[in-house]
Enzyme design. Sequence first.
Site, PDB file in Angstrom:
ATOM      1  N   GLY A   1      46.273  29.145  40.980  1.00  0.00           N
ATOM      2  CA  GLY A   1      45.128  29.858  41.533  1.00  0.00           C
ATOM      3  C   GLY A   1      45.159  29.938  43.035  1.00  0.00           C
ATOM      4  O   GLY A   1      46.208  29.817  43.671  1.00  0.00           O
ATOM      5  N   GLU A   2      43.995  30.147  43.612  1.00  0.00           N
ATOM      6  CA  GLU A   2      43.832  30.226  45.065  1.00  0.00           C
ATOM      7  C   GLU A   2      42.491  29.601  45.461  1.00  0.00           C
ATOM      8  O   GLU A   2      41.492  29.787  44.763  1.00  0.00           O
ATOM      9  CB  GLU A   2      43.847  31.678  45.571  1.00  0.00           C
ATOM     10  CG  GLU A   2      45.076  32.485  45.200  1.00  0.00           C
ATOM     11  CD  GLU A   2      46.342  32.054  45.917  1.00  0.00           C
ATOM     12  OE1 GLU A   2      46.257  31.206  46.839  1.00  0.00           O
ATOM     13  OE2 GLU A   2      47.425  32.550  45.560  1.00  0.00           O
TER      14      GLU A   2
ATOM     15  N   CYS B   1      50.140  30.798  39.760  1.00  0.00           N
ATOM     16  CA  CYS B   1      51.314  30.148  39.211  1.00  0.00           C
ATOM     17  C   CYS B   1      51.101  29.845  37.735  1.00  0.00           C
ATOM     18  O   CYS B   1      50.182  30.343  37.108  1.00  0.00           O
ATOM     19  CB  CYS B   1      51.595  28.851  39.974  1.00  0.00           C
ATOM     20  SG  CYS B   1      51.681  29.050  41.766  1.00  0.00           S
TER      21      CYS B   1
ATOM     22  N   LEU C   1      54.389  31.455  42.085  1.00  0.00           N
ATOM     23  CA  LEU C   1      54.341  32.779  42.698  1.00  0.00           C
ATOM     24  C   LEU C   1      53.826  32.552  44.106  1.00  0.00           C
ATOM     25  O   LEU C   1      52.653  32.229  44.312  1.00  0.00           O
ATOM     26  CB  LEU C   1      53.401  33.708  41.922  1.00  0.00           C
ATOM     27  CG  LEU C   1      53.245  35.132  42.466  1.00  0.00           C
ATOM     28  CD1 LEU C   1      54.559  35.895  42.385  1.00  0.00           C
ATOM     29  CD2 LEU C   1      52.148  35.886  41.709  1.00  0.00           C
TER      30      LEU C   1
ATOM     31  N   ILE D   1      45.727  54.725  37.416  1.00  0.00           N
ATOM     32  CA  ILE D   1      46.344  55.366  36.253  1.00  0.00           C
ATOM     33  C   ILE D   1      45.667  56.710  36.022  1.00  0.00           C
ATOM     34  O   ILE D   1      44.447  56.830  36.134  1.00  0.00           O
ATOM     35  CB  ILE D   1      46.208  54.477  35.012  1.00  0.00           C
ATOM     36  CG1 ILE D   1      47.107  53.243  35.161  1.00  0.00           C
ATOM     37  CG2 ILE D   1      46.579  55.221  33.738  1.00  0.00           C
ATOM     38  CD1 ILE D   1      46.999  52.271  34.008  1.00  0.00           C
TER      39      ILE D   1
ATOM     40  N   ILE E   1      52.238  32.912  47.474  1.00  0.00           N
ATOM     41  CA  ILE E   1      51.251  33.798  48.090  1.00  0.00           C
ATOM     42  C   ILE E   1      50.799  33.245  49.445  1.00  0.00           C
ATOM     43  O   ILE E   1      50.721  33.967  50.431  1.00  0.00           O
ATOM     44  CB  ILE E   1      50.020  33.984  47.181  1.00  0.00           C
ATOM     45  CG1 ILE E   1      50.437  34.523  45.802  1.00  0.00           C
ATOM     46  CG2 ILE E   1      48.994  34.897  47.844  1.00  0.00           C
ATOM     47  CD1 ILE E   1      51.042  35.890  45.809  1.00  0.00           C
TER      48      ILE E   1
END
Length: 616
Positions: free
Chosen positions: A79-80, A2, A53, A292, A55
């Site tokens: 964070g987490e 977040c 955000l 990529i 999660i």
Amino acid sequence: MCGISGILSFSSGLKVNYLQDVIQRQTKQLSHRGPDAEGYFIEDGIAMGHRRLSIIDLHNEANQPLFDSTGRYVIVFNGEIYNYQTLKQEIKGYPWQTTSDTEVILAAYQKWGADCLKFLNGMYAFAIWDRTKKELFIARDRLGVKPFYYNYNAKKFIFASEIRAILATGMVAKELNSEAIIDILSFQAAKTPRSIVSGIQQLPPGCCALLNKAGFSIKQYWSIVEKKPSSTFNLSFAETIEKTKLLFTEAVKSRMVADVPVSAFLSGGIDSSAIVGVMAGLSTQPIETYSIVFKEKKFDESKYARIIAEKYKTKHTELLLSPSKLLDELPAFFSSMDSPTTDGINTYIVSKLVAQAGGKVALSGLGGDELFGGYQGFKRHQQFNEWANPQLKTLSKLIIPLLPKNRQGNKIVDLISANQWNLSTFYNNSRAIFLQKEIKNLGLESKCQLPWLNLRDSKVTNYPLLSQYSIAELTNYTLDVLLKDTDQMSMASALEIREPFFDYHLIEFLLSVPDKFKYNPKISKSLLVKALCDVIPLEIINRPKKGFTFPWSNWLKTDLSDFCKEHINSLSKRDIFDKKVLFGLLTDFEKSKNGILWLHIWALVTIEAYLIKNNL
């Protein structure tokens, strides 16, 4: 993952209406970090904002700011916490209101106070306001994966996940920090605890702080050199391999916990291949992987990524990146740059790819090289310690005239001319873009700045040689460039990146491992390869190392040439650098003279692009 923001004043009498306006301006600047929800906490003298955000625990009840069960504590958290489920079981009798990891922090703080940090394993930056004691507790994770910027004086304390959110208050002058400019030219980013803006600092990793009427005090609750290396490492090589595998697997497993799908970056290198292999073994569903690809075969790793994707039957997506595509992305890239660094566009591009495909969480192989000796600097550091002796000092005057006039030769001259030879001297020389004499030629004078971690300290030099270099990497280039880029460029697309190699249990163990178990001249990152040999194919193990980089030198001389010239010309009009030297660097680069590389030019271009965008 977040974005957090806040402002606190004990003396200036900030009223609720004013605070509401300020915190909304702050939090608006972080909307890209958290598109799912926003929230505010405002009382006389304090305001905290949050962009979410979602999660873990996707319900609205888990939105922030979040209060504990008593209503005394309120938190904003970015964070987490990977061990939140285990920790939750240890906190008995708490009346849980959500299934979020955020509430576990609150409950842990209610139970243990600042000591709660000893129990948290994760990436985090948070602030907890105690409404009874009228004090603010802040903390940043052990390795500095998540950012925490702040401005503090006797009248106020402002904090946020990004510099731009602090500047949005209008209370901090947009004044350029000249020392940070020297940092960027030397080491690609402002070094902790500095930032690009005077008056805005970074809370160092592994630190917490308490703010109340008595003042502001910072405390280090964890250090990368906290545990002294044992003089007798009592594990055999086989046991070391087994423990490495166990700790790495646990690190990956804990980072797969989410209430949304978890994907992975896949370059086809050893680190990302190891992560995807372990993920596949732990998952009942196919893993989504992203990479990529380039037309320039020298830089393209797609065939190796496909080997892993096919072996583990992942849902694999490739993005072809051309110079024209990169040029198109540059305006958005520089708009996303909250703090200037020279290496962030790699992460920006791949993060945007994953986000556009609907991803919210991705695992990254960042940290593998730093822990397992994957860079050439590790080998050079060993060699340096073998030949760095008093006799060489005597011979240095004879050696210097024989060295080539290229980048490598310039660096060797700089190193052997140093007054002292130690880890700090060697590491700074190894990582330097512009050498100190080159910075002086540009018209800048560097002041002596004490590092937040002294590499000359015996707490560092008592470790094995390879671990010493790992410590230098993790507390400098990795912290200030790679982790900073990972955060700001992934969050620009509202993507959460998790790095299993930054599990502190894994790091503490690996730093204690003797060099003889880590280094094999024939196998890159041999300990990791041995530990994960059952998941990494031989084609990946035996492949040439490339590293995740773009064909910058070619592009800056062709498709991006005009872009560079425009920004160097614009930079020359500022009262910062010697104009003649600036244009001389550009000419030398175009002619491949005097050891001037693309990174020298890109560092200057990045500085100017940032200054233009942020009006500094």
